[in-house]
Write an enzyme that holds these catalytic residues in place. Structure first.
Site: not given
Length: 509
Positions: A367-368, A371, A396, A422-423, A451
């Protein structure tokens, strides 16, 4: 004469029933009673392969049709049919009806005629699917017996071919069941279910045990499936162990009257043994079917193991990538493992099938991943970001999506979706695209909850772990705002279950 003959036939049938023999069923179709009597007299003591004849009679083609329609798959082996009965073509019409309308290609048909001029031999043999054609005036006892031997031998072979065909169809069906298995327990259960179907035997009447041995494991073998009490080598009776070990030692199949041990090895060196036994004798055709089935088991088992290795490799790769990102941002790699298990549990409670839930579990650690495109000075800044820095930080999500979307791997495809969404927020106030409600994929909505839930309950460089009451309050406040309300309800209803995941993957001290 006819009455005496019937009396003797009854005595023969009684004797056969007492001996428990399965007699060959022979149908006599003729409108002359004397022909019935003579045929029974000549063949009264006839035997083929230890089985005598069970006579059935019909005085017309119409009666014969009635008898033939009521027979099951183990019906008549031979039909002795007169040509001229109700009409000069009655016997020929009956033959055509048997082959075409009844679609019975197995019964052997011997035509007999007392009027050969009514149906010339060459034309009849050419135009009708029969096995022999005899003139009654030339049909001696020896010729009748010779014709019967030939007909029964052909019938036996056809029945054997048919049994092989049906058995192979069942093996093909079983193989498709194997292909659909995702795990070894499912595979083992399928083996036990399919063996009884292939053999046509009740599962309670057989003992079954399938074992495998890797070339690297020496003499040790693993029990893959068994209907014995326990699935371990120690629980297998000594006599069965000796038979299995004998097949492994000799590297070939071993058989006895009431058991069969099929041995097979794959090109990669995986050895497989299928042991099947029953109280009664196993037939040769059953040995053949078990041998074919054992080969399919071995190959299918190896493929499932390879799939499991690939699946585990994909999972570990997802964890490694996710953990590498977390380490770079000076956070613990345990976060991605917790997010994976929290996401899986959420997916299951949300009603997704196991395949979909497992896919989200494997993809959520990514998910990240975006970054990696964020500069260290911004990624690890201890204080509050400026507006410009926040904008870079938010990029990101798009960066992660761009990194993963080009892959055709289904896990990375779901990972791209999660990284991108996811954000996003249920009320449309999220980023990068301001999606709302069900515009956000289920995978994205699940990863968002997982998360934040883990982040709030974990120690970070800028905060300590929140107490459970504050986490609950936060999700209640953000229900139908930041998060899918249905997923929040699941989280709060099963809060203790989700919280129990955290200590399973603790952060290093």
């Amino acid at each position: 004469m006819l009455g005496d003959d019937l009396l003797f036939a009854s005595d023969d049938e009684t004797e056969e029933q007492e001996q428990g023999l399965a007699a060959w069923k022979v149908l006599i179709v003729d409108d002359e009673p004397e022909i019935h009597a003579v045929t029974k007299m000549v063949l009264g003591d006839f035997e083929f392969e230890g089985r005598r004849i069970e006579f059935h009679t019909a005085n017309s083609a119409l009666e014969a049709r009635t008898l033939l329609e009521t027979q099951d798959n183990d019906g008549f082996a031979v039909a002795l049919v007169d040509v001229v009965m109700e009409s000069s073509q009655a016997g020929l019409d009956l033959v055509r009806w048997i082959r075409e309308t009844l679609d019975n290609q197995v019964v052997r048909i011997i035509l007999r005629t007392g009027q050969p001029g009514e149906a010339p031999e060459e034309r009849v043999i050419r135009d009708y699917d029969i096995n022999d054609y005899k003139n009654k005036t030339e049909l001696t006892a020896l010729r009748l017996k010779t014709a019967m031997y030939a007909a029964l031998r052909a019938y036996r072979d056809l029945r054997l071919i048919e049994r092989h065909r049906l058995g192979l169809e069942k093996i093909i069906h079983a193989t498709t069941q194997f292909i659909e298995c995702d795990t070894l327990p499912q595979f083992a259960s399928t083996i036990l279910n399919q063996i009884s179907l292939i053999l046509g035997i009740e599962s309670s009447d057989i003992i079954c045990c399938a074992v495998t041995r890797d070339a690297k494991s020496g003499n040790q073998y693993n029990v893959l499936a068994t209907n014995l009490q326990h699935e371990s080598t120690a629980a297998i009776p000594n006599d069965i162990q000796h038979r299995i070990e004998s097949a492994l030692r000799q590297k070939q199949s071993v058989k006895g009257d009431d058991y069969f041990v099929s041995y097979f090895t794959t090109r990669r060196g995986m050895e497989s043994v299928l042991y099947v036994a029953r109280d009664d004798e196993l037939e040769t055709v059953q040995h053949h079917l078990l041998s074919f089935f054992a080969h399919n088991i071995a190959v299918s088992h190896e493929n499932i193991k390879l799939r499991e290795v690939i699946r585990e490799s994909q999972k570990e790769l997802s964890y490694i990538i996710g953990e590498a990102v977390e380490v770079r941002s000076k956070e613990t790699g345990s976060h991605v493992r917790r997010v994976a298990h929290i996401s899986h549990l959420l997916a299951v409670y949300a009603g997704l099938n196991e395949s979909e839930a497992e896919m989200i579990k494997l993809a959520s650690p990514l998910h990240d991943v975006g970054k990696v495109a964020i500069p260290d000075s911004i990624l690890n800044k201890p204080g509050k970001h400026t507006e410009e820095e926040s904008e870079i930080m938010r990029s990101h999500a798009k960066a992660g999506y761009d990194m993963l979307k080009k892959s055709s791997n289904p896990i990375l495809q779901v990972g791209a979706q999660i990284a991108h969404e996811h954000h996003e927020q249920w009320n449309g106030n999220g980023y990068p695209n301001g999606l709302s409600g069900t515009q956000i994929s289920m995978a994205g909505r699940i990863a968002a909850v997982a998360d934040v839930f883990d982040a709030l309950g974990s120690k970070r460089c800028y905060k300590g772990p929140w107490p459970d009451d504050e986490i609950k309050a936060y999700f209640e406040k953000q229900r139908a705002k930041q998060f899918d309300p249905a997923l929040v309800d699941i989280l709060l209803t099963h809060f203790d279950e989700f919280s129990a995941i955290r200590p399973r993957f603790p952060d290093p001290e």
